[in-house]
Design a protein around this motif. Structure first.
Motif, mmCIF file in Angstrom:
data_model
loop_
_atom_site.group_PDB
_atom_site.id
_atom_site.type_symbol
_atom_site.label_atom_id
_atom_site.label_comp_id
_atom_site.label_asym_id
_atom_site.label_seq_id
_atom_site.Cartn_x
_atom_site.Cartn_y
_atom_site.Cartn_z
ATOM 1 N N ALA A 1 0.413 -1.533 -0.190
ATOM 2 C CA ALA A 1 0.294 -0.217 -0.562
ATOM 3 C C ALA A 1 0.816 1.247 0.339
ATOM 4 C CB ALA A 1 -1.011 -0.446 1.444
ATOM 5 N N ALA A 2 2.139 1.200 0.899
ATOM 6 C CA ALA A 2 3.008 2.186 0.721
ATOM 7 C C ALA A 2 3.275 2.445 -0.720
ATOM 8 C CB ALA A 2 3.728 2.160 1.899
ATOM 9 N N HIS A 3 3.591 1.424 -1.210
ATOM 10 C CA HIS A 3 3.683 2.593 -2.587
ATOM 11 C C HIS A 3 3.042 3.031 -3.360
ATOM 12 C CE1 HIS A 3 7.744 0.584 -2.230
ATOM 13 N NE2 HIS A 3 6.992 -0.798 -2.053
ATOM 14 N N ALA A 4 2.277 2.516 -3.642
ATOM 15 C CA ALA A 4 1.309 3.370 -5.008
ATOM 16 C C ALA A 4 -0.548 3.428 -4.676
ATOM 17 C CB ALA A 4 1.409 3.174 -6.473
ATOM 18 N N GLU A 5 -0.776 4.798 -4.715
ATOM 19 C CA GLU A 5 -2.300 4.819 -4.756
ATOM 20 C C GLU A 5 -3.240 3.115 -5.034
ATOM 21 O OE1 GLU A 5 -5.808 7.803 -6.170
ATOM 22 O OE2 GLU A 5 -3.480 8.687 -5.264
ATOM 23 N N THR A 6 -2.614 2.984 -6.414
ATOM 24 C CA THR A 6 -3.625 2.392 -7.316
ATOM 25 C C THR A 6 -3.217 0.456 -6.214
ATOM 26 O OG1 THR A 6 -1.727 1.828 -8.858
ATOM 27 C CG2 THR A 6 -3.135 2.901 -9.728
ATOM 28 N N LEU A 7 -2.031 0.789 -6.090
ATOM 29 C CA LEU A 7 -1.586 -1.203 -5.250
ATOM 30 C C LEU A 7 -2.982 -0.572 -3.554
ATOM 31 C CD1 LEU A 7 1.815 -1.292 -5.834
ATOM 32 C CD2 LEU A 7 0.303 -2.416 -6.849
#
Length: 509
Positions: free
Chosen positions: A321-327
């Motif tokens: 979750a921390a890496h990207a909004e889409t994730l």
């Protein structure tokens, strides 16, 4: 004395020695006997018998010592101080295979207790003798020799480097490919223990083609081997993006996700650790494992397991979750937030697992108002506040709850979730709550009405604020969204003003 009588005495002496070492070996196999054996100073009695003229007595005496020192660090220290280890090491290449197995048992039993004792083992020139044992045809001798390397390498980077410098890694890689399953297990375990200490050591292991061999072992039916395989892949992949990419390129996923359903808890946990270690590096790696089907597998894993086993899966969702909004959105769609909330709310759960759930929810909710709403609607904000302000929460738990709360609040415009925080929040949290209200209320008349009817306007005005503070500035901004008489009506002490005016009012005038 006749020749015959002398032979009888010698035979009785041999039988006595044999009976003694056999009895000591049997007693040493039970931990409850250690105190008694230590008080009897059995190690000092066994040491001379390791050099006995009879090979059988030598072998069993050495085996007994190995068992003794394996159960007691104090006895291991006594053995080191007794200068017996150099004798064992120097005689090792010349002895038969039975003695070699017993001797390596002693070496690994001493080395396992601490880095200091492991270094004492190496200082006797052990690695040269161990390398000779690795060349033996007998799989049992090889296995025992590799166990020594395991117990030495696991303590610290310097000891692991010494094992590497001795040229052990190529032998370990060859042993991984032997048909004997016990050799595979211990060789993979040794490579895992070497790899865990540093990126440089992990690179040395990876350069030998280890990752590809490990990838082919993922679905091996042997449970103990699978435990070690996933542990080794995690220890290699955790150090850098390059190493993690090598693990992914070996097509470990999605096959590894099947093992999240393995009957063995350790296998399942080690797979979750592997996913966590890969996901933490970059958004690209996280996206790759998500595309391979990681999220449903992790969510199911969290739902089906309990206790500390869930920790790596909970953290993996946070890293993704921390890496990207889409994730983060993908985690919400996969119904990850209700399960993370369940972990957070579970008072019977280990504190560090709940702290990880708080951190992960903060990573999900900190991207946008939609993400914050997905977390806030689970009543997470009030729980995080309760944890943060509780005197019974650990420092780590409080810090993670505070950071998660701030992350979510900075994006949250779901006012029903914010309203309970007005009453009980400390000022460092309250500031973020008020700021969110100041973003919404000027543009939403329905929200303004709800703000008044719910009593939130009154609660806000009851807050004690330092003059000139940022918090006061945002409170005044919210008050400016309402007619002056409404603000006055809900201000502290206004009811007393009205009562006083009513008492002074005279309708006859």
């Amino acid at each position: 004395m006749t020749q015959r009588q002398l032979l009888q005495v010698l035979e009785e002496y041999l039988k006595g020695r044999m009976h003694f070492v056999q009895t000591m070996s049997e007693l040493a196999s039970r931990p409850q006997n250690m105190k008694m054996l230590k008080n009897a100073n059995v190690t000092a009695l066994l040491q001379p018998l390791m050099l006995d003229a009879d090979p059988s007595v030598q072998h069993i005496a050495t085996q007994a010592l190995g068992r003794l020192v394996g159960h007691s660090e104090d006895m291991a220290k006594e053995l080191v101080q007794g200068k017996v280890l150099p004798q064992i090491v120097h005689s090792l290449p010349r002895q038969n295979n039975y003695y070699k197995k017993a001797a390596t048992l002693v070496l690994r039993s001493v080395a396992k207790h601490s880095a200091t004792l492991a270094k004492a083992v190496l200082d006797c020139g052990t690695l040269d003798s161990i390398m000779i044992c690795l060349d033996e045809f007998d799989p049992g001798v090889k296995e025992s020799a590799i166990w020594v390397l395991c117990h030495v390498a696991r303590h610290n980077e310097d000891l692991a480097q010494a094992v590497v410098d001795a040229g052990a890694v190529p032998f370990l890689v060859l042993s991984m490919q032997e048909p004997e399953i016990v050799l595979k297990r211990v060789a993979v375990s040794a490579l895992s223990d070497i790899s865990k200490h540093s990126m440089e050591l992990a690179h040395i292991v990876a350069e030998t083609g280890t990752i590809a061999i490990l990838a082919r072992m993922i679905l091996n039916p042997d449970t103990k081997l699978k435990r070690q395989v996933f542990s080794a892949l995690s220890q290699i992949g955790k150090h850098s993006v390059d190493l993690a990419e090598l693990v992914v390129e070996a097509e470990v996923f999605p096959t590894a996700f099947i093992c999240l359903q393995d009957p063995d808890e350790v296998v399942r946990k080690n797979v979750a650790i592997l996913v966590c270690e890969i996901a933490k590096h970059t958004s690209e790696l996280s996206q790759l494992i998500v595309n391979a089907g990681a999220l449903p597998a992790l969510v199911d894993f969290i739902g089906e397991n309990e206790g500390s086993a869930r920790l790596p899966a909970v953290m993996a969702l946070g890293y993704v979750a921390a890496h990207a909004e889409t994730l983060a959105t993908a985690i919400i769609v996969s119904l990850g937030t209700p399960l993370l909330t369940q972990v957070l709310f579970n008072e019977d759960e280990e504190t560090y697992v709940r702290a990880a759930a708080a951190w992960s929810l903060g990573q999900i909710g900190g991207h946008s108002s939609e993400h914050a709403y997905a977390v806030a609607r689970e009543n997470v904000l009030t729980k995080l506040l309760q944890i943060y302000t509780s005197p019974y929460s650990s420092d780590d738990f409080q810090n993670k709850a505070k950071h998660a709360l701030k992350n979510i609040l900075q994006k949250c415009v779901h006012l029903p979730a914010l309203e309970p925080l007005l009453r009980d929040s400390p000022h460092n949290i309250l500031k973020h709550v008020i700021i969110q209200y100041s973003k919404v209320l000027p543009h939403d008349s329905t929200a303004r009405c709800t703000f008044v009817k719910s009593g939130a306007l009154q609660k806000m005005q009851e807050i004690t604020v330092a003059p000139g503070s940022e918090l006061l500035e945002h409170i005044n901004m919210i008050k400016s969204c309402f007619p002056e008489e409404v603000v006055r009506f809900y201000s502290p002490g206004y009811s007393e003003v009205l009562l006083e005016r009513m008492e002074k009012f005279n309708p006859m005038l």
